[in-house]
Design an enzyme around this catalytic site. Structure first.
Site, PDB file in Angstrom:
ATOM      1  N   LEU A 108       9.702  16.151 -23.634  1.00  0.00           N
ATOM      2  CA  LEU A 108      10.423  16.201 -24.667  1.00  0.00           C
ATOM      3  C   LEU A 108      10.260  17.320 -25.506  1.00  0.00           C
ATOM      4  O   LEU A 108       9.025  17.818 -25.826  1.00  0.00           O
ATOM      5  CB  LEU A 108      10.063  14.714 -25.440  1.00  0.00           C
ATOM      6  N   GLU A 109      10.971  18.163 -25.959  1.00  0.00           N
ATOM      7  CA  GLU A 109      10.886  19.246 -27.091  1.00  0.00           C
ATOM      8  C   GLU A 109      11.663  18.623 -28.342  1.00  0.00           C
ATOM      9  O   GLU A 109      12.683  18.759 -28.178  1.00  0.00           O
ATOM     10  CB  GLU A 109      11.337  20.510 -26.479  1.00  0.00           C
ATOM     11  N   LEU A 110      10.679  18.265 -29.250  1.00  0.00           N
ATOM     12  CA  LEU A 110      11.337  17.541 -30.286  1.00  0.00           C
ATOM     13  C   LEU A 110      11.252  18.372 -31.632  1.00  0.00           C
ATOM     14  O   LEU A 110      11.057  19.565 -31.404  1.00  0.00           O
ATOM     15  CB  LEU A 110      10.550  16.200 -30.469  1.00  0.00           C
TER      16      LEU A 110
ATOM     17  N   PHE B 116      14.561  16.332 -22.396  1.00  0.00           N
ATOM     18  CA  PHE B 116      15.290  16.099 -23.679  1.00  0.00           C
ATOM     19  C   PHE B 116      14.829  17.240 -24.744  1.00  0.00           C
ATOM     20  O   PHE B 116      13.508  17.244 -24.814  1.00  0.00           O
ATOM     21  CB  PHE B 116      15.066  14.778 -24.115  1.00  0.00           C
TER      22      PHE B 116
END
Length: 486
Positions: free
Chosen positions: A265-267, A241
């Site tokens: 996760l790359e947030l 995501f």
């Protein structure tokens, strides 16, 4: 004052051919028959209606991906054959670069000339990079202390769920899809509801290139329905995501409550650009227009003046116009969110140097906006805005700059502008972020891992690190008898 340029290509000249879900090699209506509008941010008008995927459609797509993984040719194909198909897909992208660039322009408001020159060619090169890695996935032979022979296998993780954002529709598609395909995985991808058009076109090209049915499934839809179904699905082995920290939390919770699927996760990010007083002012100002920044007190006034001058000359307009340097915000919600942060900055006491207003009487255009006298506890200094809003803050010492840069819950990236190698080394080792750019900014490459620290997530896109996150390690041990060597 910056004026709105509007001398570009009209939306009516862009033909949209693919509006349905792509499942098991076919374009299909959603089970419910529902559709949703995708909007042209240049005008606020509807481009077309897209089939809306929900839980039922995700179930069908996952079933297709699971069958393709468990029984289909893709994971069992010689890696060199997978590579040939990925190379063919890249060629087809190059042949359709103008149409693909136009789709991202009308759907996301991205600059057409940049999409054509950078985003789309970079995507095909990403495919080629991982095609080249597909036949170089190797385990290790291990030397055990007893009379055993051991080695490791690198195996594809299985069915992957990809959920991508709207800010780089093409780039994010291929950052996720390319390494997972090279690894031998099958997948279900949900593009952002704001920007589904190019993802569906890429699915069409994948089929033409020879990607087997069921390997790549693209299901447009909304986060609380289609996205949540991917996150909690018992037959998905991994979720990748890119998006907000808040949604990343929800995905982790859903993964834990379902089948404990792996998550990457790359947030969010609040990536500072730290400018020292030995920096080239013009170069620093140009880089600063790409990101949020801190500035050394010794050059602050000169830099501020230069930055405001450049911002006022910045051309905001129709993304099809080659003179435009900034297009519209992606949709009305993001437009209003950015404007609300500008109001927060004013209310909390920051000084508005330039911008802060909308442009034109239609579409979602906002002037480049710069605040000075920013305090660390202000929302414009702490939150990820995702819009043309900069916050300037002074610092006196390296120690103060490090403290300011690390005083955030995020740790995605940071930039440093200095001619002093000692300063660059100290800063790059002291800032807690996944990427540090020295005398550059937003410099990406297929072989350079990208991902964050802290609440910016975990797991890397790009590089071989991205390939490895779609693989799992299996150890194999057998006894050996009467061997002269252990």
């Amino acid at each position: 004052m910056t004026e709105l340029a509007n001398n570009g290509r009209d939306c009516s000249s862009v033909t949209v051919n693919f509006t349905k879900l792509f499942i098991n090699g076919q374009f299909l209506h959603s089970v419910s028959g529902k559709t949703f509008e995708t909007i042209d941010p240049r005008t606020g008008e509807v481009i077309t209606r897209i089939s809306e995927g929900t839980k039922e459609d995700i179930d069908i797509a996952v079933k297709a991906a699971r069958h393709a993984f468990d029984f289909g040719p893709w994971p069992r194909m010689p890696p060199s054959e997978r590579a040939k198909i990925l190379m063919k897909w890249a060629e087809l992208i190059d042949e359709n670069v103008e149409e693909l660039a136009a789709l991202d322009t009308i759907d996301a408001g991205k600059l057409y000339h940049m999409c054509k020159a950078v985003d789309i060619p970079t995507a095909s090169n990403t495919l080629r990079y991982y095609a080249g890695a597909a036949d170089k996935i190797h385990g290790e032979v291990l030397k055990m202390s007893g009379q055993f022979h051991a080695y490791t296998l690198m195996e594809p993780i299985g069915v992957v769920g990809h959920i991508i954002p709207w800010n780089f529709p093409t780039t994010m598609f291929f950052l996720k899809v390319s390494p997972s395909l090279a690894a031998g995985c099958t997948m279900v991808l949900k593009p952002a509801e704001q920007t589904p058009l190019s993802a569906l076109f890429y699915a069409h090209l994948a089929k033409l290139a020879g990607v087997p049915d069921g390997v790549l499934n693209v299901v447009p839809g909304f986060g609380p329905t289609a996205g949540a179904a991917i996150s909690s699905h018992m037959d998905i082995d991994k979720v990748s995501f890119t998006g907000s920290t808040e949604v990343g939390r929800e995905i982790m919770q859903a993964a834990a409550k379902s089948n404990l699927k792996q998550v990457s996760l790359e947030l969010g990010g609040k990536s500072p650009l730290i400018i020292f007083d030995d920096a080239d002012i013009d170069k620093a100002a140009d880089l600063a227009l790409l990101g949020i920044l801190f500035n050394k007190e010794g050059i602050y006034n000169e830099f501020e003046k230069k930055l405001v001058e450049k911002a006022k000359a910045w051309v905001v307009g129709d993304p099809f116009d080659p003179k435009s340097q900034q297009g519209p915000q992606v949709d009305k919600n993001q437009f209003e969110k950015v404007l609300s942060y500008i109001e927060h900055g004013k209310r909390q006491g920051a000084t508005l140097l330039t911008g802060g207003k909308t442009l034109g009487n239609k579409g979602y255009y906002i002037q480049p906006t710069i605040f000075s006298d920013v305090k660390e506890d202000m929302l414009i200094a702490q939150d990820e805005i995702f819009g043309p809003v900069m916050a300037l803050k002074k610092f006196k010492t390296i120690e103060e700059a490090i403290k300011s840069a690390n005083n955030t819950r995020y740790g995605l990236a940071a930039g440093i502008v200095t001619k002093n190698i000692d300063t660059a080394n100290t800063m790059s080792r002291s800032i807690r972020a996944g990427t540090i750019w020295i005398n550059c900014y937003f410099a990406f490459g297929d072989d350079v891992p990208f991902g964050g620290y802290k609440m910016s997530g975990f797991g890397k896109d790009s590089g071989l690190d991205a390939l490895h996150k779609y693989l799992q390690v299996k150890s194999v041990v057998t006894p050996i008898y009467d061997s002269p060597w252990l």
